[in-house]
Design a protein around this motif. Structure first.
Motif, PDB file in Angstrom:
ATOM      1  N   ILE A  33       0.840  -1.191   0.000  1.00  0.00           N
ATOM      2  CA  ILE A  33       0.000   0.000   0.000  1.00  0.00           C
ATOM      3  C   ILE A  33       0.876   1.242   0.000  1.00  0.00           C
ATOM      4  N   TYR A 152      -8.268   3.300  -4.139  1.00  0.00           N
ATOM      5  CA  TYR A 152      -7.462   2.326  -3.385  1.00  0.00           C
ATOM      6  C   TYR A 152      -7.232   1.056  -4.191  1.00  0.00           C
ATOM      7  N   THR A 159      -6.937   5.472   1.344  1.00  0.00           N
ATOM      8  CA  THR A 159      -7.925   6.547   1.277  1.00  0.00           C
ATOM      9  C   THR A 159      -8.720   6.557   2.579  1.00  0.00           C
ATOM     10  N   GLY A 328      -7.709   0.336   3.797  1.00  0.00           N
ATOM     11  CA  GLY A 328      -6.506  -0.384   3.405  1.00  0.00           C
ATOM     12  C   GLY A 328      -5.489  -0.590   4.503  1.00  0.00           C
TER      13      GLY A 328
END
Length: 348
Positions: A33, A152, A159, A328
């Motif tokens: 991420i 995302y 986000t 996330g």
């Protein structure tokens, strides 16, 4: 019906294009991420209208006042006051405002004025390579669910499910916003006691209902149930394996909540989850024309058989205070206590 060679070729190419479209890589639970930078005083806020139209100038001034009170500097998108029917301008223009702000070094956070409808329409026009190379905070709730999950899923950028510009910005909302986005704290979310319960022997408001007890870990994702249901099967959702899903809704009959959850079930989403949280369903009533299941029965039917930690009644939804949740980030949930704990900071 007979199909000639040209028709066959056209059908085959169309089918292949559809398969290619749907098979584009999306975020999995193990994918890397990207975290945006934390906010600091003086950071630029890009005000956007990616969904419903905002055509009253005073509304913009009210949002600017809130932004300045947070110690931030508001910038207005070129098409902020556009109107195309119920939308805040044409699809490509609304997407263009988002692309422009991600490219603008003066902007650190993109803040929508309001929800409504329209974010799903602009997903094909966003420049995901640009967004991935210029990670910034983007936040919102309700119809913004499509935007924050879509970005995302396509980029890996964390986000945020949180306030729109025209939200209340009361103390609890501001505190959550600052804890997550300014301080980068590993917060624990739980329902706050209602003032009316202070003089009672029992808790009446803001109760949680445990569907299946236990604890679980996974990446947090979620938002408005109807909007999420509407983008399933597209490249704008992750694969949901080992994710913890939270959902909420507003103004839907119970049979429609049943329909949305059934969609998640038959699409194979629910079976992949490690945990589930149902927030508030504001003004979600039984259909007056025929007998109805209760919301509790619908959740028992769809969620209880999964055997994963799950509860309902979380203070997530169309409420007076909109709490900021990262999309996330790894979390741990406790379905007995109704808590969500961030296991890492959501910002760098």
């Amino acid at each position: 019906m007979a199909v000639n060679r040209r028709q066959f070729l056209t059908i085959s190419l169309t089918s292949l294009a559809s398969l290619t479209y749907l098979s584009q890589p999306v975020m999995s639970a193990n994918s890397s991420i990207i975290k945006p930078k934390r906010l600091k005083a003086g950071a630029g806020v890009g005000l956007i209208s990616p969904a419903g139209a905002t055509f009253i100038k005073e509304d913009i001034e009210i949002v600017k006042e809130a932004v300045k009170s947070l110690g931030l500097i508001p910038y207005t998108a070129p098409h902020l006051l556009d109107k195309y029917g119920y939308l805040g301008g044409k699809d490509k223009d609304r997407a263009g405002d988002i692309n422009q702000f991600f490219a603008d070094p003066n902007i650190e956070i993109l803040l929508p004025i309001r929800g409504g409808w329209g974010c799903a329409r602009i997903l094909p026009y966003l420049d995901y390579n640009l967004i991935q190379k210029n990670p910034k905070i983007i936040i919102g709730f309700s119809d913004l669910t499509a935007l924050i999950i879509g970005i995302y899923a396509k980029t890996g950028l964390v986000t945020f499910h949180g306030p729109n510009g025209f939200s209340s910005w009361r103390t609890e909302q501001v505190d959550s916003f600052k804890q997550v986005l300014f301080l980068g704290n590993k917060v624990t979310y739980k329902n706050q006691p209602d003032g009316d319960d202070a003089n009672r022997l029992m808790t009446v408001k803001n109760r949680i209902t445990t569907i299946t007890p236990g604890t679980a870990k996974g990446k947090l994702i979620g938002g408005n149930l109807a909007v999420l249901s509407g983008i399933l099967g597209s490249p704008y959702v992750p694969d949901f394996k080992n994710y913890i899903l939270f959902v909420e809704d507003v103004g839907e009959n119970i049979y429609r909540i049943d329909r949305f959850l059934t969609h998640l079930k038959i699409a194979g989403i629910l079976d992949k989850l490690s945990g589930f949280i149902f927030g508030q369903c504001t003004n979600c009533l039984p259909d007056a024309d025929y007998a109805s299941l209760t919301l509790e029965e619908v959740l028992e039917d769809h969620i209880k058989p999964l055997g994963i930690p799950a509860w309902s009644g979380a203070q997530i939804g169309h409420l007076e205070n909109i709490i900021t949740f990262p999309i996330g980030i790894n979390v741990e949930i406790n379905a007995n206590q109704g808590t969500i704990t961030l296991l890492e900071s959501a910002v760098n």
